[in-house]
Design an enzyme around this catalytic site. Structure first.
Site, PDB file in Angstrom:
ATOM      1  N   HIS A 240       0.841  -1.204   0.000  1.00 49.02           N
ATOM      2  CA  HIS A 240       0.000   0.000   0.000  1.00 49.02           C
ATOM      3  C   HIS A 240       0.875   1.253   0.000  1.00 49.02           C
ATOM      4  CE1 HIS A 240      -3.222  -2.500   2.250  1.00 49.02           C
ATOM      5  NE2 HIS A 240      -3.681  -2.297   1.026  1.00 49.02           N
TER       6      HIS A 240
ATOM      7  N   LYS B 266     -19.666  -3.684   9.718  1.00 51.05           N
ATOM      8  CA  LYS B 266     -18.688  -4.781   9.800  1.00 51.05           C
ATOM      9  C   LYS B 266     -17.559  -4.399  10.740  1.00 51.05           C
ATOM     10  CE  LYS B 266     -19.308  -6.787   5.217  1.00 51.05           C
ATOM     11  NZ  LYS B 266     -18.619  -7.120   3.959  1.00 51.05           N
TER      12      LYS B 266
ATOM     13  N   ARG C 218      -1.365  -5.900  -8.175  1.00 52.58           N
ATOM     14  CA  ARG C 218      -0.325  -6.887  -7.920  1.00 52.58           C
ATOM     15  C   ARG C 218      -0.177  -7.849  -9.089  1.00 52.58           C
ATOM     16  NH1 ARG C 218      -2.817  -8.696  -2.365  1.00 52.58           N
ATOM     17  NH2 ARG C 218      -4.574  -8.399  -3.764  1.00 52.58           N
TER      18      ARG C 218
ATOM     19  N   SER D 142      -3.365  -7.465   2.936  1.00 52.72           N
ATOM     20  CA  SER D 142      -3.693  -7.255   4.350  1.00 52.72           C
ATOM     21  C   SER D 142      -4.189  -8.539   4.999  1.00 52.72           C
ATOM     22  CB  SER D 142      -4.750  -6.162   4.493  1.00 52.72           C
ATOM     23  OG  SER D 142      -4.252  -4.924   4.085  1.00 52.72           O
TER      24      SER D 142
END
Length: 158
Positions: free
Chosen positions: A17, A41, A91, A128
């Site tokens: 990131h 969430k 990526r 992550s």
């Protein structure tokens, strides 16, 4: 002044990131790192902690602002900020296949363009969720996240 929006959950921020944020800062006058969250969430880390992780990790001297957003379309956030582009890191081909339809929809809705930056190949395997899972089971994530994030991940596993 040109401004871009680098959106994501950043739960937690990774060195991948940061690579994209720093490179976007070389292309735009200001980068707004938008920590997007769904209030219904629960993330791995609270939103305020994610914001602090990013603020601490971004090198000094860059025109980078970090803010949290939730409950609205990404393009609406971009328009509110006056962002001329949404910047996303890729990526690999799987990321492109996932991101392209969203980029096209965002352009359809408001005309905002998405700029794709290829990620650092040395960090291609870093996400992550994978970093969090590896750390949770005792794996060393040094070099994949900033040291202060690594320390927070280790502290979470108790």
């Amino acid at each position: 002044m040109t401004r871009c929006l680098c959106p994501g959950s950043y739960d937690p921020v990774t060195n991948g990131h940061l690579d994209i944020i720093v490179r976007a800062a070389a292309l735009y006058d200001e980068v707004v790192v938008g920590v997007l969250h769904n209030p219904s969430k629960r993330g791995r880390f609270p939103v305020e902690q994610r914001l602090e992780f990013i603020r601490e990790a971004v090198p000094e001297g860059l025109s980078v602002r970090v803010e949290a957003f939730g409950g609205q379309l990404l393009v609406d956030i971009a328009q509110e900020l006056g962002a001329t582009a949404i910047v996303k890191g890729l990526r690999g081909g799987t990321d492109f296949a996932y991101e392209l339809p969203m980029a096209l929809m965002n352009r359809h809705l408001t005309g905002v363009e998405t700029v794709f930056l290829p990620g650092d190949p040395a960090l291609e395997h870093v996400s992550s969720s994978l970093v969090s899972e590896v750390s949770q089971y005792g794996g060393d994530v040094s070099g994949l996240v900033p040291d202060h994030v690594r320390d927070a991940l280790v502290a979470r596993r108790g």
